[in-house]
Motif scaffolding. Structure first.
Motif, mmCIF file in Angstrom:
data_model
loop_
_atom_site.group_PDB
_atom_site.id
_atom_site.type_symbol
_atom_site.label_atom_id
_atom_site.label_comp_id
_atom_site.label_asym_id
_atom_site.label_seq_id
_atom_site.Cartn_x
_atom_site.Cartn_y
_atom_site.Cartn_z
ATOM 1 N N GLN A 157 0.832 -1.199 0.000
ATOM 2 C CA GLN A 157 0.000 0.000 0.000
ATOM 3 C C GLN A 157 0.873 1.258 0.000
ATOM 4 O OE1 GLN A 157 -3.342 -0.119 2.635
ATOM 5 N NE2 GLN A 157 -3.656 2.082 2.605
ATOM 6 N N ASN A 158 1.966 1.236 0.733
ATOM 7 C CA ASN A 158 2.842 2.401 0.766
ATOM 8 C C ASN A 158 3.656 2.548 -0.515
ATOM 9 O OD1 ASN A 158 3.112 3.977 3.603
ATOM 10 N ND2 ASN A 158 2.307 1.916 3.886
ATOM 11 N N ILE A 159 3.912 1.439 -1.191
ATOM 12 C CA ILE A 159 4.508 1.544 -2.530
ATOM 13 C C ILE A 159 3.541 2.276 -3.457
ATOM 14 C CG2 ILE A 159 5.151 0.206 -4.576
ATOM 15 C CD1 ILE A 159 6.386 -1.863 -2.695
ATOM 16 N N GLY A 160 2.257 1.963 -3.317
ATOM 17 C CA GLY A 160 1.252 2.665 -4.108
ATOM 18 C C GLY A 160 1.244 4.156 -3.831
ATOM 19 N N VAL A 161 1.317 4.533 -2.538
ATOM 20 C CA VAL A 161 1.371 5.955 -2.175
ATOM 21 C C VAL A 161 2.581 6.618 -2.822
ATOM 22 C CG1 VAL A 161 1.598 7.602 -0.289
ATOM 23 C CG2 VAL A 161 0.140 5.595 -0.010
ATOM 24 N N ALA A 162 3.741 5.945 -2.739
ATOM 25 C CA ALA A 162 4.979 6.509 -3.291
ATOM 26 C C ALA A 162 4.915 6.648 -4.807
ATOM 27 C CB ALA A 162 6.167 5.638 -2.894
ATOM 28 N N VAL A 220 -11.027 6.323 -11.011
ATOM 29 C CA VAL A 220 -10.837 5.151 -11.869
ATOM 30 C C VAL A 220 -10.026 4.083 -11.143
ATOM 31 C CG1 VAL A 220 -9.792 4.312 -13.998
ATOM 32 C CG2 VAL A 220 -11.066 6.471 -14.011
ATOM 33 N N VAL A 221 -8.915 4.491 -10.543
ATOM 34 C CA VAL A 221 -8.035 3.531 -9.857
ATOM 35 C C VAL A 221 -8.762 2.881 -8.689
ATOM 36 C CG1 VAL A 221 -5.913 3.296 -8.518
ATOM 37 C CG2 VAL A 221 -5.931 4.720 -10.580
ATOM 38 N N LEU A 222 -9.459 3.679 -7.883
ATOM 39 C CA LEU A 222 -10.120 3.132 -6.695
ATOM 40 C C LEU A 222 -11.356 2.311 -7.050
ATOM 41 C CD1 LEU A 222 -9.728 6.153 -4.258
ATOM 42 C CD2 LEU A 222 -8.479 3.983 -4.242
ATOM 43 N N ALA A 223 -11.964 2.550 -8.208
ATOM 44 C CA ALA A 223 -13.078 1.705 -8.642
ATOM 45 C C ALA A 223 -12.592 0.325 -9.073
ATOM 46 C CB ALA A 223 -13.837 2.381 -9.785
ATOM 47 N N ILE A 224 -11.370 0.253 -9.567
ATOM 48 C CA ILE A 224 -10.804 -1.024 -10.023
ATOM 49 C C ILE A 224 -10.421 -1.909 -8.847
ATOM 50 C CG2 ILE A 224 -8.812 -2.043 -11.208
ATOM 51 C CD1 ILE A 224 -8.902 0.350 -13.119
ATOM 52 N N ALA A 225 -9.970 -1.314 -7.727
ATOM 53 C CA ALA A 225 -9.405 -2.095 -6.613
ATOM 54 C C ALA A 225 -10.346 -3.184 -6.082
ATOM 55 C CB ALA A 225 -8.969 -1.154 -5.493
ATOM 56 N N LEU A 244 -10.640 -6.017 -8.641
ATOM 57 C CA LEU A 244 -9.407 -6.802 -8.718
ATOM 58 C C LEU A 244 -9.301 -7.750 -7.540
ATOM 59 C CD1 LEU A 244 -6.734 -7.343 -10.175
ATOM 60 C CD2 LEU A 244 -5.714 -5.501 -8.805
ATOM 61 N N ALA A 245 -9.704 -7.285 -6.339
ATOM 62 C CA ALA A 245 -9.689 -8.158 -5.159
ATOM 63 C C ALA A 245 -10.597 -9.371 -5.369
ATOM 64 C CB ALA A 245 -10.118 -7.374 -3.917
ATOM 65 N N ARG A 264 -0.078 -15.446 -5.319
ATOM 66 C CA ARG A 264 0.322 -14.498 -4.275
ATOM 67 C C ARG A 264 0.171 -13.058 -4.767
ATOM 68 N NH1 ARG A 264 3.341 -16.390 0.141
ATOM 69 N NH2 ARG A 264 2.771 -18.549 0.519
ATOM 70 N N LEU A 265 -0.757 -12.839 -5.679
ATOM 71 C CA LEU A 265 -0.882 -11.534 -6.317
ATOM 72 C C LEU A 265 -1.796 -10.572 -5.575
ATOM 73 C CD1 LEU A 265 -1.102 -12.481 -10.112
ATOM 74 C CD2 LEU A 265 0.836 -11.490 -8.879
ATOM 75 N N TYR A 266 -2.324 -10.957 -4.424
ATOM 76 C CA TYR A 266 -3.282 -10.100 -3.737
ATOM 77 C C TYR A 266 -2.656 -8.772 -3.313
ATOM 78 C CZ TYR A 266 -7.575 -9.160 -1.104
ATOM 79 O OH TYR A 266 -8.767 -8.628 -0.656
ATOM 80 N N TRP A 267 -1.340 -8.710 -3.186
ATOM 81 C CA TRP A 267 -0.668 -7.471 -2.801
ATOM 82 C C TRP A 267 -0.915 -6.355 -3.822
ATOM 83 C CZ3 TRP A 267 2.825 -5.557 -6.296
ATOM 84 C CH2 TRP A 267 3.348 -6.459 -7.239
ATOM 85 N N VAL A 268 -1.223 -6.725 -5.073
ATOM 86 C CA VAL A 268 -1.475 -5.701 -6.093
ATOM 87 C C VAL A 268 -2.690 -4.850 -5.713
ATOM 88 C CG1 VAL A 268 -1.969 -5.315 -8.536
ATOM 89 C CG2 VAL A 268 -0.470 -7.195 -7.848
ATOM 90 N N VAL A 269 -3.676 -5.464 -5.055
ATOM 91 C CA VAL A 269 -4.855 -4.718 -4.609
ATOM 92 C C VAL A 269 -4.442 -3.583 -3.683
ATOM 93 C CG1 VAL A 269 -7.015 -4.881 -3.312
ATOM 94 C CG2 VAL A 269 -6.336 -6.745 -4.844
ATOM 95 N N PHE A 270 -3.509 -3.868 -2.779
ATOM 96 C CA PHE A 270 -3.095 -2.849 -1.812
ATOM 97 C C PHE A 270 -2.241 -1.774 -2.470
ATOM 98 C CE2 PHE A 270 -4.456 -6.268 0.897
ATOM 99 C CZ PHE A 270 -5.103 -5.593 1.924
#
Length: 456
Positions: free
Chosen positions: A292-297, A321-326, A329-330, A345-351
């Motif tokens: 999630q913090n990688i996303g912020v950065a 758009v990005v937050l509607a996809i999350a 994707l989950a 192990r791809l669930y981290w992409v959601v965060f």
């Protein structure tokens, strides 16, 4: 004969503007350092990962209790700032209140750390109740703190510099926060006892104390005290309604915000979905916090630069758009992809996508600051926070829905997650009806409702 008092007032205003311009580079750096330390502290109590996991450890995974978290947080972040907006307006030095609220945020956080330690021998029913009370208290102080931050940004930084602050704080802060989480969080999350959360919340409390020390460096000119009397809570609520009703530019933005912030209702349940459907272990919490913090950065510099160049409206559209996809994707990773590839192990992409949420909150604040003159910033910011609150009356119902679908958690999540995704998508469509304050200012016009309020 010229009246000397208006001349003195005008000269004083000129001096204040000159002082603000002279200290702007320094204050930009101080605010960036403050946000960096704040981000490092906050990563250890991430609302979408750590806090709901701690509540699940205290309650055995009760979705109804977990569902109260977003609503209680938004009550704290909405009503206290509105009721305090008059007092903040009358504060000659807003930075003093920034230091005080940052320090006070450490107290309920430290008390939560004590609850985690006391739960080592087994959680007791009173612990969850005490945590929820401290949760409201913490976010009440946080709401006033964020009102102070936004007001100070509006007072001390130009509109086309606030995106630069988003860039600095939103890149360096998450990078350092990720390093701290990677170094410490994995070891602290080992085991199943609620006591494993004690050092996490203790570290967060220490981070808030450090942030209050950094706030000592803010250089701020003294404000002229307002001659308007302070209003009762009822009048303040009426004032917030007046802003929404009479200012069409604010109302259109508020409608977008009320739909967009429904994504936060899902925050406590993203980690629940992964644990229920993917069998994710506690150690994955650290990976999701880092993601999630990688996303912020990643999102902060792009959104900040785009906002400085083109205004905040187009940035909000992209964020919708990005937050509607999350959520979609989950559901995809926890459902069809998991059925096809059980070891995913791809669930981290959601965060990573959820890292857009804190950037969005900053964008909303910056947009609101551009709607009116600085005299009205506390009122407009606190009114926008009331709009944040309205969708969260449904947050407990969201947790209840997941509780009653315990036999088939994925099916319950499908209804909830897809519904929220649709609301966020509608918010994105409504951004096309919003005004762009930057263009209005460039054309030499102004917000009529805001001007009328100032003149009255």
């Amino acid at each position: 004969m010229t009246d000397p008092e208006p001349l003195a007032t005008a000269q004083s205003a000129d001096d204040r503007r000159a002082e603000i311009a002279r200290n702007e580079p320094r204050n930009l750096l101080v605010f960036a350092c403050y946000e960096i330390v704040f981000r490092i502290a906050w990563i250890f109590k991430t609302e979408s990962v750590i806090v709901p996991a701690f509540v699940d450890a205290l309650t055995g995974g009760a979705g109804t209790v977990r569902g109260w978290l977003p609503m209680l947080a938004r009550v704290g972040q909405s009503l206290p700032p509105l009721f305090y907006s008059d007092r903040l307006r009358d504060q000659p030095l807003k930075a003093k209140l920034l230091r005080l609220t940052t320090t006070l945020m450490a107290l309920p956080t430290a008390a939560i750390a004590w609850i985690a330690l006391a739960a080592d021998g087994g959680p007791q029913p009173w612990m969850a109740i005490a945590f929820l009370g401290l949760h409201v208290l913490f976010f009440s102080v946080t709401g006033i703190n964020q009102l102070c931050v936004g007001t100070l940004h509006g007072k001390l930084l130009r509109a086309d510099r606030r995106g630069r602050l988003m860039w600095l704080g939103g890149v360096i802060g998450p990078i350092l926060a990720i390093a701290a989480a990677w170094w410490l969080l994995g070891d602290w999350l080992e085991g199943d006892s609620p006591a494993r959360f004690m050092p996490i919340f203790t570290f967060t409390a220490a981070g808030f104390i450090a942030g209050s020390l950094i706030a000592l460096l803010v250089k701020e000119p003294v404000d002229v005290l307002s001659s308007e009397p302070r209003q009762s809570p009822l009048k303040l609520l009426k004032g917030a309604f007046w802003v929404y009703r009479s200012d069409s530019g604010f109302r259109r933005a508020a409608n977008v915000v009320m739909l967009l912030t429904t994504i936060v209702i899902l925050f406590p349940h993203f980690q629940w979905l992964a644990r229920k459907t993917l069998g994710a272990e506690s150690q994955r919490l650290m990976v999701w916090v880092v993601a999630q913090n990688i996303g912020v950065a990643c999102f902060s510099p792009f959104c900040g630069s785009l906002a400085d160049r083109s205004g905040n409206r187009i940035v909000l559209r992209l964020q919708c758009v990005v937050l509607a996809i999350a959520p979609l994707l989950a559901l995809f990773i926890a459902g069809p992809l998991h059925a096809w590839y059980p070891e995913t192990r791809l669930y981290w992409v959601v965060f990573v996508l959820l890292g857009m949420a804190p950037v969005t909150m900053r964008t909303i604040t910056n947009y609101t600051l551009e709607l009116v003159q600085p005299e009205l910033h506390p009122l407009y910011l606190s009114t926008m926070r009331i709009c944040f609150l309205i969708p969260f009356v449904f947050a407990p119902a969201a947790g209840w829905l997941l509780d009653i679908s315990e036999a088939d958690p994925y099916r319950g999540a499908c209804w909830l997650f897809s519904g929220i995704s649709l609301l966020v998508a509608i918010a994105g469509a409504l951004t096309f009806r919003m005004i762009e304050p930057r263009w209005i200012a460039a054309a030499g016009t102004s917000n009529s409702a805001g001007e009328a309020r100032v003149e009255s």
